[in-house]
Design an enzyme around this catalytic site. Structure first.
Site, PDB file in Angstrom:
ATOM      1  CB  ALA A 128      13.284  11.679  46.832  1.00 35.27           C
ATOM      2  CB  SER A 139      17.991  17.182  51.051  1.00 36.30           C
ATOM      3  OG  SER A 139      18.551  15.965  51.517  1.00 36.30           O
ATOM      4  N   GLY A 145      16.097   7.017  41.617  1.00 44.04           N
ATOM      5  CA  GLY A 145      15.833   6.303  40.372  1.00 44.04           C
ATOM      6  C   GLY A 145      14.545   6.691  39.671  1.00 44.04           C
ATOM      7  CG  ASP A 166      20.119   7.282  45.379  1.00 41.61           C
ATOM      8  OD1 ASP A 166      19.668   6.176  45.000  1.00 41.61           O
ATOM      9  OD2 ASP A 166      19.399   8.173  45.879  1.00 41.61           O
ATOM     10  CB  THR A 167      20.647   2.158  45.734  1.00 38.77           C
ATOM     11  OG1 THR A 167      19.548   2.918  46.233  1.00 38.77           O
ATOM     12  CG2 THR A 167      20.824   0.927  46.592  1.00 38.77           C
ATOM     13  CD  GLU A 194      13.059   8.615  59.326  1.00 39.19           C
ATOM     14  OE1 GLU A 194      12.353   9.016  58.381  1.00 39.19           O
ATOM     15  OE2 GLU A 194      14.210   8.173  59.169  1.00 39.19           O
TER      16      GLU A 194
END
Length: 496
Positions: free
Chosen positions: A14, A16, A82, A242-243, A309
């Site tokens: 989402a 890169s 997704g 991707d997961t 982060e």
């Protein structure tokens, strides 16, 4: 395996994306990153869109590079985040850039859908998917409600990896794992649910035919061949979510494992033959997403390193920029002095994450952490304790005993949190690989090419190609006491 084969993976997140070539040779797989690029949201007219043309351009750019290097790629596979999708007109044109799941048009749409269309319980019983306001079902409902012109004129609705594969091949499919994120897929029938499609007045033929990972979608169109300098290279439907590709790369020896895909967000789950849909999974908001070879990924989303982060951005120069130094300083702070529930709504998107953590601790009558070291220690302790709680839910609902927790993704490099997780859950933790999504994408292409037999053959090759770190549980009594405190703190906050 004597001859080497190369496979081209497109891995889009989402924020890169990148293109990667994986080479399979002599029972091992090696990755080489070809390009890396940003995935930027476009804000215009009060909406947020993905720039699918920019993503397509980057795919073509990567293919041109491999062609220029005379790399003989056997196939191409695409995985993405997704829920999002593209509307295609009957003339084959994209009907504007696709809306992003971050778009505000779904705010309140989920609750409105439940009150006007299908009840929350019926939706969960039909799909087994956790509730998030941006799931495709609620996006489509909001678009229909608002008279969205792209949806009104759509001949086909294709999820993101399927739309990009369509741009490369001209063939429209609906890949199973990405469709399972939509909250429209029925895990029993293995197809989009008729009741839910009827509720948003969309016929099944608006979507591509359902295919599973390993299916050959088609070959590069003549236009793409001319642009890239490649021949008629096959495009394979990998695990488009991707997961799902990441979980396919878990280097497990058998099925009795849990996984923790660790990064900005954490996803903890198991791989099962059948979906788990019952009162407990509904209450605990677990999700059943499609996996490879007919499996289901039974999992729960957990707030991950995003907490840290955010704090690191807020600290700026007042805290060490080196992550290793930050962890060393955090380990000097008193353990379990301050504990939070990382998934509390206070931490969803606060203006000031440090202030939110301090407020949570104050409200629950705990020591209020001061300085970066105490806050960092609070986050690491709390994540490990939250992992224990979710792991406990998994053990209760799993149809088998769980003796190993595999940690994959970027967080697999965090030795401190990995050890804390082993201590907290009381099971062996195996950390790695970091590049799990690209590896899963590549290995599913290799399976389609007949280079590997099944998922455990894939996982054996991955295990032989990487180095995993092993963490055994320690300090049981200390962590048991900390977990009792965690449960008390969470209950105290919920009762406020």
């Amino acid at each position: 395996m004597i001859n080497s084969k190369c496979f081209f993976a497109v891995d889009l997140g989402a924020t890169s994306g990148r293109t990667v070539v994986g080479t399979l040779s002599n029972g091992k797989v090696e990755l080489e990153e070809i390009t890396r690029f940003p995935n930027n949201l476009i804000e215009t007219g009060g909406h947020f869109y993905w720039d699918i043309y920019a993503l397509y351009f980057e795919i073509i750019k990567g293919l041109k590079i491999v062609a220029g290097r005379n790399m003989d790629i056997a196939s191409i596979g695409i995985d993405t985040w997704g829920v999002d999708f593209v509307c295609i007109g009957d003339d084959g044109a994209l009907l504007r850039n696709p809306l992003s799941y971050r778009d505000p048009h779904t705010f309140g749409a989920m609750e409105e859908y439940f009150s006007k269309k299908v009840s929350k319980e019926k939706v969960y019983n039909a799909t087994g998917i956790q509730f998030m306001n941006f799931n495709s079902l609620f996006q489509l409902y909001a678009m229909k409600r608002d008279g969205n012109s792209a949806l009104k004129n759509a001949d086909k609705i294709l999820f993101m990896p399927d739309a990009l594969s369509w741009m490369l091949t001209g063939e429209a499919v609906c890949e199973y794992t990405i469709a399972s994120t939509s909250q429209m897929l029925n895990p029993v029938t293995k197809d989009l649910d008729g009741m839910l499609l009827d509720s948003i007045e969309l016929p099944r033929d608006k979507f591509g035919k359902m295919v599973v990972p390993g299916y050959k979608i088609g070959v590069l169109t003549e236009e793409v061949q001319k642009m890239t300098g490649l021949g008629a290279v096959p495009v394979i439907a990998v695990a488009g979510h991707d997961t799902a590709s990441a979980v396919a790369a878990v280097p497990a020896a058998n099925e009795k494992f849990a996984y923790l895909s660790s990064g900005t967000w954490s996803l903890m789950g198991i791989e099962t033959k059948d979906a788990i849909i019952n009162g407990e999974s509904y209450d605990k908001n677990f999700t059943n997403e499609g996996g490879v070879e007919g499996t289901t990924r039974f999992l729960k989303n957990i707030c991950g390193m995003w907490l840290l982060e955010r704090c690191r951005k807020e600290w700026g120069s007042s805290a060490p920029s080196d992550y290793g130094t930050l962890i060393v300083d955090a380990m000097k702070a008193e353990p379990f002095a301050s504990i939070i529930n990382p998934d509390d709504e206070m931490f969803a998107n606060p203006d000031d994450m440090q202030a939110a953590i301090k407020q949570y601790c104050a409200v629950t009558g705990q020591h209020v952490p001061e300085g970066y070291a105490e806050i960092c220690r609070c986050i690491l302790d709390s994540l490990a304790l939250r992992y224990r709680q979710v792991f406990g839910y998994l053990k209760d609902m799993a149809p088998f005993s769980i003796d190993t927790l595999h940690i994959i993704g970027g967080g697999s490099r965090n030795d401190c949190l990995n050890q804390f997780t082993a201590n907290s859950t009381g099971v062996t933790v195996l950390a790695g690989p970091q590049e799990c999504t690209a590896l899963g994408n590549i290995m599913l292409q290799a399976k389609a090419a007949g280079e590997v037999n099944d998922i455990f053959d894939m996982r054996r090759i991955i295990a032989d190609s990487i180095s995993m770190k092993r963490f055994e549980p320690k300090d049981k009594a200390e962590w048991d006491a900390a977990y009792d405190k965690y449960l008390a703190v969470v209950a105290s906050k919920e009762n406020k």
